[in-house]
Design a protein around this motif. Structure first.
Motif, mmCIF file in Angstrom:
data_model
loop_
_atom_site.group_PDB
_atom_site.id
_atom_site.type_symbol
_atom_site.label_atom_id
_atom_site.label_comp_id
_atom_site.label_asym_id
_atom_site.label_seq_id
_atom_site.Cartn_x
_atom_site.Cartn_y
_atom_site.Cartn_z
ATOM 1 N N GLY A 150 0.800 -1.221 0.000
ATOM 2 C CA GLY A 150 0.000 0.000 0.000
ATOM 3 C C GLY A 150 0.830 1.267 0.000
ATOM 4 N N ASP A 151 2.149 1.124 -0.048
ATOM 5 C CA ASP A 151 3.029 2.283 -0.112
ATOM 6 C C ASP A 151 3.066 2.788 -1.547
ATOM 7 O OD1 ASP A 151 4.797 4.205 0.763
ATOM 8 O OD2 ASP A 151 6.332 2.804 1.447
ATOM 9 N N TRP A 152 3.802 3.828 -1.814
ATOM 10 C CA TRP A 152 3.921 4.337 -3.168
ATOM 11 C C TRP A 152 5.388 4.343 -3.573
ATOM 12 C CZ3 TRP A 152 6.963 8.613 -3.923
ATOM 13 C CH2 TRP A 152 7.209 9.403 -2.804
ATOM 14 N N VAL A 153 5.603 4.299 -4.859
ATOM 15 C CA VAL A 153 6.949 4.449 -5.408
ATOM 16 C C VAL A 153 6.864 5.431 -6.563
ATOM 17 C CG1 VAL A 153 7.735 2.144 -4.747
ATOM 18 C CG2 VAL A 153 6.771 2.485 -6.999
ATOM 19 N N HIS A 154 7.927 6.153 -6.757
ATOM 20 C CA HIS A 154 7.989 7.118 -7.848
ATOM 21 C C HIS A 154 9.062 6.631 -8.813
ATOM 22 C CE1 HIS A 154 7.686 11.228 -9.570
ATOM 23 N NE2 HIS A 154 8.899 10.902 -10.002
ATOM 24 N N VAL A 155 8.678 6.431 -10.051
ATOM 25 C CA VAL A 155 9.636 5.964 -11.050
ATOM 26 C C VAL A 155 9.572 6.868 -12.279
ATOM 27 C CG1 VAL A 155 9.549 3.549 -10.329
ATOM 28 C CG2 VAL A 155 8.005 4.337 -12.097
ATOM 29 N N PHE A 156 10.654 6.866 -13.007
ATOM 30 C CA PHE A 156 10.687 7.516 -14.302
ATOM 31 C C PHE A 156 10.596 6.388 -15.319
ATOM 32 C CE2 PHE A 156 12.851 10.421 -11.475
ATOM 33 C CZ PHE A 156 12.247 11.630 -11.792
ATOM 34 N N PRO A 157 9.395 6.111 -15.864
ATOM 35 C CA PRO A 157 9.209 4.938 -16.716
ATOM 36 C C PRO A 157 10.023 4.956 -17.996
ATOM 37 C CG PRO A 157 7.270 6.334 -16.794
ATOM 38 C CD PRO A 157 8.171 6.889 -15.719
ATOM 39 N N GLU A 158 10.508 6.112 -18.390
ATOM 40 C CA GLU A 158 11.344 6.148 -19.577
ATOM 41 C C GLU A 158 12.793 5.833 -19.226
ATOM 42 O OE1 GLU A 158 11.364 10.372 -18.014
ATOM 43 O OE2 GLU A 158 9.969 8.699 -18.113
ATOM 44 N N GLY A 159 13.081 5.626 -17.959
ATOM 45 C CA GLY A 159 14.398 5.193 -17.531
ATOM 46 C C GLY A 159 15.373 6.297 -17.197
ATOM 47 N N LYS A 160 14.991 7.536 -17.372
ATOM 48 C CA LYS A 160 15.875 8.635 -17.027
ATOM 49 C C LYS A 160 15.084 9.935 -16.996
ATOM 50 C CE LYS A 160 17.232 9.160 -21.821
ATOM 51 N NZ LYS A 160 18.312 9.078 -22.781
ATOM 52 N N ILE A 161 15.681 10.948 -16.459
ATOM 53 C CA ILE A 161 15.067 12.267 -16.453
ATOM 54 C C ILE A 161 15.353 12.911 -17.799
ATOM 55 C CG2 ILE A 161 15.081 14.552 -15.385
ATOM 56 C CD1 ILE A 161 15.980 13.160 -12.794
ATOM 57 N N SER A 162 14.325 13.402 -18.443
ATOM 58 C CA SER A 162 14.478 14.015 -19.756
ATOM 59 C C SER A 162 15.090 15.396 -19.633
ATOM 60 C CB SER A 162 13.118 14.123 -20.456
ATOM 61 O OG SER A 162 13.234 14.864 -21.646
ATOM 62 N N LYS A 163 16.116 15.640 -20.409
ATOM 63 C CA LYS A 163 16.732 16.967 -20.432
ATOM 64 C C LYS A 163 16.144 17.830 -21.534
ATOM 65 C CE LYS A 163 20.838 15.271 -18.310
ATOM 66 N NZ LYS A 163 22.247 15.076 -18.260
ATOM 67 N N THR A 164 15.338 17.215 -22.403
ATOM 68 C CA THR A 164 14.729 17.953 -23.510
ATOM 69 C C THR A 164 13.235 18.164 -23.308
ATOM 70 O OG1 THR A 164 14.241 15.943 -24.759
ATOM 71 C CG2 THR A 164 16.395 16.976 -25.127
ATOM 72 N N GLN A 165 12.693 17.688 -22.207
ATOM 73 C CA GLN A 165 11.265 17.771 -21.894
ATOM 74 C C GLN A 165 10.416 16.881 -22.802
ATOM 75 O OE1 GLN A 165 10.400 19.401 -19.081
ATOM 76 N NE2 GLN A 165 12.565 19.809 -18.915
ATOM 77 N N LYS A 166 11.026 15.973 -23.546
ATOM 78 C CA LYS A 166 10.296 15.032 -24.390
ATOM 79 C C LYS A 166 10.368 13.654 -23.757
ATOM 80 C CE LYS A 166 10.952 17.552 -28.643
ATOM 81 N NZ LYS A 166 11.390 17.539 -30.018
ATOM 82 N N LEU A 167 9.253 12.959 -23.771
ATOM 83 C CA LEU A 167 9.182 11.631 -23.183
ATOM 84 C C LEU A 167 9.883 10.621 -24.073
ATOM 85 C CD1 LEU A 167 7.961 10.082 -20.807
ATOM 86 C CD2 LEU A 167 5.933 9.699 -22.201
ATOM 87 N N GLY A 168 10.768 9.840 -23.485
ATOM 88 C CA GLY A 168 11.491 8.815 -24.234
ATOM 89 C C GLY A 168 10.717 7.507 -24.261
ATOM 90 N N GLY A 169 11.315 6.472 -24.814
ATOM 91 C CA GLY A 169 10.690 5.157 -24.861
ATOM 92 C C GLY A 169 10.552 4.556 -23.474
ATOM 93 N N MET A 170 9.487 3.819 -23.236
ATOM 94 C CA MET A 170 9.241 3.212 -21.928
ATOM 95 C C MET A 170 10.132 1.986 -21.732
ATOM 96 S SD MET A 170 7.022 5.053 -20.490
ATOM 97 C CE MET A 170 6.310 6.520 -21.177
ATOM 98 N N LYS A 171 10.475 1.734 -20.481
ATOM 99 C CA LYS A 171 11.280 0.579 -20.113
ATOM 100 C C LYS A 171 10.367 -0.483 -19.509
ATOM 101 C CE LYS A 171 15.148 2.626 -21.132
ATOM 102 N NZ LYS A 171 15.998 2.225 -22.191
ATOM 103 N N TRP A 172 10.786 -1.743 -19.557
ATOM 104 C CA TRP A 172 9.970 -2.870 -19.075
ATOM 105 C C TRP A 172 9.793 -2.873 -17.564
ATOM 106 C CZ3 TRP A 172 7.325 -5.422 -22.528
ATOM 107 C CH2 TRP A 172 7.800 -5.502 -23.828
ATOM 108 N N GLY A 173 10.706 -2.272 -16.832
ATOM 109 C CA GLY A 173 10.677 -2.353 -15.375
ATOM 110 C C GLY A 173 9.408 -1.818 -14.738
ATOM 111 N N THR A 174 8.858 -0.758 -15.268
ATOM 112 C CA THR A 174 7.639 -0.175 -14.693
ATOM 113 C C THR A 174 6.493 -1.176 -14.741
ATOM 114 O OG1 THR A 174 8.355 2.016 -15.405
ATOM 115 C CG2 THR A 174 6.047 1.772 -14.817
#
Length: 79
Positions: free
Chosen positions: A38-62
């Protein structure tokens, strides 16, 4: 990471993901366990923080974390 940043991230409940270690690293199970409890986790599903403000491809881990948690769909990430 220096001591100050290390302490900051540890107190913020940050779980480290090691790039290149795949989906079966212990942190992935720990995140699923937190969601199942019941806790929460915060993930970046694209695998990294975007430096261009564009969403990258999603990773399988999420998806793996969500599927293994057995939680309701309301725990899906919001991007």
């Amino acid at each position: 990471t220096n001591k100050l940043l290390s302490d900051y991230f540890q107190n913020g409940k940050v779980l480290p993901i090691e790039r290149g270690k795949g989906l079966h690293q212990p942190t992935m199970g720990a995140m699923s366990g937190r969601l199942a409890a019941g806790d929460w986790v915060h993930v970046f599903p694209e695998g990294k923080i975007s430096k261009t403000q564009k969403l990258g491809g999603m990773k399988w881990g999420t998806a793996k974390i969500l599927c293994e948690s057995g939680g309701p769909a309301s725990r899906e990430p919001v991007v």
